[in-house]
Design an enzyme around this catalytic site. Structure first.
Site, PDB file in Angstrom:
ATOM      1  N   HIS A 201       0.804  -1.224   0.000  1.00  0.00           N
ATOM      2  CA  HIS A 201       0.000   0.000   0.000  1.00  0.00           C
ATOM      3  C   HIS A 201       0.838   1.274   0.000  1.00  0.00           C
ATOM      4  O   HIS A 201       0.441   2.279   0.565  1.00  0.00           O
ATOM      5  CB  HIS A 201      -0.893   0.009   1.246  1.00  0.00           C
TER       6      HIS A 201
ATOM      7  N   CYS B  41      -9.017   1.100   9.449  1.00  0.00           N
ATOM      8  CA  CYS B  41      -9.226   2.127   8.424  1.00  0.00           C
ATOM      9  C   CYS B  41     -10.453   2.994   8.712  1.00  0.00           C
ATOM     10  O   CYS B  41     -10.463   4.191   8.414  1.00  0.00           O
ATOM     11  CB  CYS B  41      -9.355   1.471   7.065  1.00  0.00           C
TER      12      CYS B  41
ATOM     13  N   GLY C 160      -2.416  -0.308  -6.185  1.00  0.00           N
ATOM     14  CA  GLY C 160      -3.272  -1.477  -5.939  1.00  0.00           C
ATOM     15  C   GLY C 160      -4.501  -1.063  -5.150  1.00  0.00           C
ATOM     16  O   GLY C 160      -5.589  -1.597  -5.329  1.00  0.00           O
TER      17      GLY C 160
ATOM     18  N   GLU D  82     -14.191  -7.914   0.344  1.00  0.00           N
ATOM     19  CA  GLU D  82     -14.807  -6.650   0.808  1.00  0.00           C
ATOM     20  C   GLU D  82     -15.430  -5.904  -0.382  1.00  0.00           C
ATOM     21  O   GLU D  82     -15.238  -4.707  -0.562  1.00  0.00           O
ATOM     22  CB  GLU D  82     -13.748  -5.770   1.478  1.00  0.00           C
TER      23      GLU D  82
ATOM     24  N   HIS E 143     -13.385  -4.522  -4.816  1.00  0.00           N
ATOM     25  CA  HIS E 143     -13.280  -3.970  -3.463  1.00  0.00           C
ATOM     26  C   HIS E 143     -13.961  -2.595  -3.438  1.00  0.00           C
ATOM     27  O   HIS E 143     -13.603  -1.683  -4.186  1.00  0.00           O
ATOM     28  CB  HIS E 143     -11.796  -3.863  -3.124  1.00  0.00           C
TER      29      HIS E 143
HETATM   30  O1  FUB Z   1      -6.558  -1.777   2.485  1.00  0.00           O
HETATM   31  C1  FUB Z   1      -6.754  -0.620   3.260  1.00  0.00           C
HETATM   32  C2  FUB Z   1      -8.110  -0.652   3.875  1.00  0.00           C
HETATM   33  O2  FUB Z   1      -8.236  -1.770   4.723  1.00  0.00           O
HETATM   34  C3  FUB Z   1      -9.247  -0.806   2.904  1.00  0.00           C
HETATM   35  O3  FUB Z   1      -9.706   0.364   2.361  1.00  0.00           O
HETATM   36  C4  FUB Z   1     -10.275  -1.462   3.753  1.00  0.00           C
HETATM   37  O4  FUB Z   1     -11.295  -2.063   3.008  1.00  0.00           O
HETATM   38  C5  FUB Z   1      -9.467  -2.433   4.541  1.00  0.00           C
HETATM   39  O5  FUB Z   1      -9.252  -3.600   3.814  1.00  0.00           O
HETATM   40 ZN    ZN Z   2     -12.600   0.919   6.673  1.00  0.00          ZN
END
Ligand code: FUB
Ligand code: ZN
Length: 669
Positions: A165, A435, A216, A339, A287
Site C-alpha cells: 500500500h 481504516c 493497488g 470486501e 473492493h
Molecule cells: O486496504 C486498506 C483498507 O483496509 C481498505 O480500504 C479497507 O477495506 C481495509 O481492507
Molecule cells: Zn474501513
C-alpha cells in the site's frame, strides 16, 4: 460551470444535529485516536502506528550516523499484519500492524487539521506538531516515506503494488498534509508529502526505466489532484492522470509483478477495478472502498480536463452503484469476499459488508460529481450515507466503532457462524485494520465542504446543516431542523457589495417535491435536477424552505431477493430499524401493517431526544400439528398473529443499548 467546496474556515457549523457529532469527534474521538495510535488504550487492539514511525526514524538516524557502513535491512515478508509475540512489548526496531498502518496517522492528522481550522486549539496543535516531527524523521533522503519498507527492507519497495500500500499511504499522507497546512499554515508535513510525491513521480510512468504500474489500492489519484489544486504544480496532476489512464491496460500490470495467488476466491483484476480501462467500465466491481476512491479520482480528472468519456464512465458507475448495488442505508459492498460489490441486486442484510469507509468513499464520489453538475441524485445519496451507514459506524460516546454495517443481526450467528464472523453485534474499541474510525473523524470534521460548493456566482447547498458563511459579498446564516423536521431558514445579509446573490438549494428526493418556499419573491426561481435556483437576490432576505418530512414505508426492487415481501421504514433521510430491546427477539417473526399510520414519538433512551417511530403490526408464528420426519417440520400449519406496535429507532443508533437483534427490513403483513 463547475463548483468547488468552500474554504473550511469560512463555514461555521452550528447545527442541532451535526454540532453534537462534530464536538464528539473534536473532544473525544481525536484525543482517543491519538492514544490509540500510541498504543495507550489497554483494552483496544494495539495500533503500532507511531511505534513504526519512531522505529523508521531511528533506523534513518542510524543510517545517517553510520554512513556507508550502515547495513540496509534485507526484505523478508512477514505477513500483511505483523504482530509481536508479546503485544505489549514490541521490539523497538520492528514494524508491526498492517502494511498500511502509516495511513492511520495521516487520517488522524487530516481530522486534526479540519478541527483546528474551525476550532483553534494550541495544545492539540502542539501534539500534532510533535507527531509530524516523528513522521518526518522517518522519511528517506530521496523522499520515500512508508515505514513498512523503510523498516523491513527497501529492496522490495514498489515491487508489490497489487497488495502492498505504498501509494495508498502516499495518498493519505497528501490528504492529511494539505488539511494541516490549510489549517495552520505550517508546511513541514506538506513538504514531506510533496517530496514523497516527487519521488513517486520520478519512479512511475510510461518512460523507459520507470515502473509502468499504478496503485493497488486507489486514493493517490484524488489526493494528487488535490495536491495539484493546492500547489498549482502540474506534475501532480499529470501523475494522477497517468495512474488513472494506466489502470486496466492489458496485460494486467499486477500480473507482471507476480502471478495471481492461486485459489483466489474473487477475480483479482476486478477486485482492483483493473479488468478494463476505466473509460470502458460500466459496472461498479471489486473492493468497494478501492472502487469509490478510484471513481472519485476519475471525477476529479473529468472536471479538471473536461474529458467526456471519463465523465460518462463516472455517471455509469454512479448509476450502477445506486440503482443496483447500494443498501438502503447508503452502505456498499454486498459481500465480505474481497470486501467487494457483489452482482447486481445481491444485497444480503445479515452477511452485508457495507464497510464504513466504503460509504465515506461514496460521499467523496458524490461531492465530486456534484462539483461537475448539481443533481440531487448525488446529494440524496450523500445525505443518506451520512445519516445512516456512516454514522452507524461510531458509538454515541465516540469510543467504539463498526467496520461492517449489516442490515440484520442475530448475535448468536455473529458469534457462531463463520460466514458471519465479519459482522459484529456490538461496536469494537479498535481494529488491527483500523481504516474506518479515523475515516469517520476526517469526514465529520470536514462536513462543511460537502454541504456547500460554489461556482463563480452561485452558492450550492447540498446538505441542510445549520451554518454561517460568507459568499460573494453576503453573510449567510442557515438554520436547519434536519433530520427531525424539514424546516430550513436562510438569512442573507449584504455586506456592502452590489452583486446579486444566487442560491441553488437542493430539494431532496425524499420530500417528493412537496415543499414550500417563502421570502424569495423578488428573485427568479427555476428548478433543475432537484435544485431550486434562486437568482438575483439583493440586500437582506429571510428565506424559508419547508421540506415535507413524513415517515414512509419503502420496498426494494423485486430483484433484491433478500427483501422480497419485506419493507423498510424511513423518515426524510433517516432509515429506521427494529431492535430486540424494543420488540423482543426473533425479529423475523415481526410483520408490519404497511397500510397503518406511522406514529412519531420522542424517546430519551440515548441521553437526548430522538424521534422514534411506531407502526402497527403483528408477531406472526406458524404452528403445525403433525411432525413430518422430525420435530423440526410440521404439517398443517396454523397461522397465529399477535398484534403489536413495532418500535423503530434510527438505524445509526442501533447497538448503543447493548447487544441484541436488529433488522432494517420488516416482513409485510
Ligand atoms: O486496504 C486498506 C483498507 O483496509 C481498505 O480500504 C479497507 O477495506 C481495509 O481492507
Ligand atoms: Zn474501513
Amino acid at each position: 460551470m463547475y463548483s468547488t467546496p468552500l474554504d473550511i474556515k469560512n463555514i461555521k457549523i452550528k447545527d442541532s444535529f451535526w454540532t453534537r457529532e462534530q464536538e464528539l469527534v473534536r473532544r473525544e474521538v481525536i484525543p482517543y485516536q491519538w492514544e490509540i495510535l500510541n498504543d495507550r488504550v489497554p483494552e483496544a487492539a494495539p495500533s503500532y502506528c507511531m511505534h513504526n514511525f519512531k522505529a523508521a526514524g531511528m533506523l534513518n538516524k542510524r543510517k545517517h550516523e553510520q554512513g556507508a557502513s550502515f547495513k540496509e535491512p534485507v526484505y523478508t515478508f512477514r505477513g500483511f499484519e505483523a504482530l509481536p509475540e508479546d503485544p505489549r512489548n514490541p521490539r523497538e526496531d520492528e514494524f508491526y500492524g498492517f502494511v498500511f498502518q502509516d495511513s492511520d496517522f495521516s487520517k488522524w492528522i487530516e481530522a486534526v487539521g479540519y478541527s483546528l481550522a474551525t476550532h483553534p486549539d494550541k495544545e492539540l496543535e502542539r501534539i500534532a506538531d510533535g507527531a509530524i516531527d516523528i513522521v518526518c524523521a522517518a522519511q528517506l533522503d530521496n523522499g520515500y516515506l512508508d515505514t513498512y519498507y523503510i523498516i523491513n527492507g527497501m529492496d522490495r519497495s514498489f515491487h508489490d503494488l497489487r497488495d502492498h500500500h505504498e501509494l495508498y499511504c502516499l495518498g493519505h499522507l497528501i490528504e492529511g498534509a494539505i488539511s494541516y497546512y490549510n489549517a495552520t499554515g505550517k508546511d513541514k508535513l506538506l513538504n514531506a508529502a510533496k517530496r514523497f510525491a516527487d519521488h513517486v513521480d520520478s519512479v512511475f510512468g510510461n518512460e523507459e526505466g520507470k515502473i509502468p504500474g499504478y496503485p493497488g489500492h486507489e486514493i493517490a489519484e484524488m489526493a494528487l489532484f488535490r495536491l495539484y489544486e493546492t500547489t498549482g504544480e502540474e506534475k501532480y496532476r499529470k501523475l494522477a492522470e497517468y495512474f488513472i489512464d494506466k489502470r486496466g491496460e492489458a496485460p494486467l500490470y499486477f500480473d507482471k509483478e507476480h502471478p495471481q495467488p492461486k485459489n483466489q476466491p474473487y477475480k483479482i483484476d476486478y477486485y482492483h477495478q483493473a479488468h478494463i480501462p476505466v473509460r470502458q467500465q460500466n459496472e461498479a466491481v471489486g473492493h468497494a472502498v478501492r472502487a469509490v476512491y478510484l471513481y472519485s479520482g476519475m471525477a476529479d480528472m473529468a472536471r479538471l480536463t473536461g474529458d467526456k468519456a471519463l465523465l460518462n464512465a463516472c455517471e455509469r458507475l454512479w448509476d450502477s452503484i445506486t440503482n443496483e448495488k447500494m443498501y438502503i442505508t447508503g452502505g456498499i459492498g454486498g459481500t465480505h469476499m474481497g470486501e467487494s460489490f457483489s452482482f447486481p441486486f445481491d444485497l444480503p442484510g445479515d452477511t452485508a459488508y457495507a464497510e464504513t469507509c466504503a460509504s465515506i468513499g461514496l460521499v467523496f464520489f458524490a461531492r465530486r460529481m456534484l462539483q461537475i453538475r448539481a443533481d440531487r441524485k448525488y446529494s440524496d445519496v450523500m445525505e443518506l450515507a451520512l445519516y445512516n451507514g456512516i454514522l452507524s459506524g461510531m458509538a454515541l460516546d465516540g469510543k467504539s466503532f463498526f467496520y461492517v454495517n449489516p442490515l440484520e443481526v442475530v448475535p448468536e450467528a455473529c458469534h457462531k457462524d463463520e460466514r458471519k464472523f465479519h459482522v459484529k453485534p456490538v461496536r469494537q474499541k479498535w481494529f488491527g485494520c483500523a481504516c474506518c474510525p479515523p475515516n469517520i473523524a476526517r469526514l465529520i470534521t470536514s462536513l462543511g465542504t460537502y454541504a456547500f460548493t460554489a461556482s463563480d456566482d452561485t452558492l450550492f447547498t447540498h446538505l441542510y446543516i445549520g451554518s454561517s458563511l460568507s459568499f460573494n459579498g453576503y453573510d449567510i446564516d442557515i438554520e436547519s431542523g434536519l433530520p427531525d423536521t424539514g424546516k430550513v431558514k436562510i438569512v442573507t445579509r449584504s455586506t456592502g457589495g452590489d452583486s446579486p446573490l444566487n442560491l441553488a438549494l437542493r430539494i431532496p428526493g425524499w420530500c417528493g417535491d412537496s415543499y414550500q418556499l417563502s421570502g424569495a419573491e423578488s428573485a427568479d426561481i427555476t428548478v433543475k435536477d432537484g435544485y431550486l435556483y434562486i437568482s438575483g437576490l439583493k440586500g437582506d432576505n429571510t428565506i424559508s424552505l419547508d421540506l415535507k418530512m413524513e415517515a414512509a414505508v419503502v420496498t426494494a426492487d423485486n430483484r433484491v431477493t433478500e427483501d422480497i415481501g419485506r419493507c423498510a421504514v424511513v423518515r426524510g433521510p433517516v432509515v429506521y430499524c427494529m431492535e430486540s430491546r424494543d420488540n423482543g427477539d426473533a425479529l423475523r417473526n415481526i410483520y408490519a401493517d404497511t397500510s397503518a399510520d406511522i406514529k412519531e414519538i420522542t424517546i430519551e433512551d440515548f441521553g437526548f431526544p430522538v424521534t422514534a417511530l411506531e407502526i402497527r403490526g403483528a408477531r406472526v408464528t406458524f404452528e403445525g400439528s403433525e411432525e413430518y420426519i422430525s420435530a423440526l417440520y410440521k404439517k398443517a400449519p396454523v397461522r397465529k398473529a399477535e398484534p403489536i406496535d413495532i418500535r423503530l429507532i434510527p438505524y445509526r443508533l442501533w447497538a448503543n443499548r447493548g447487544e441484541g437483534e436488529m433488522s432494517v427490513f420488516i416482513g409485510i403483513l
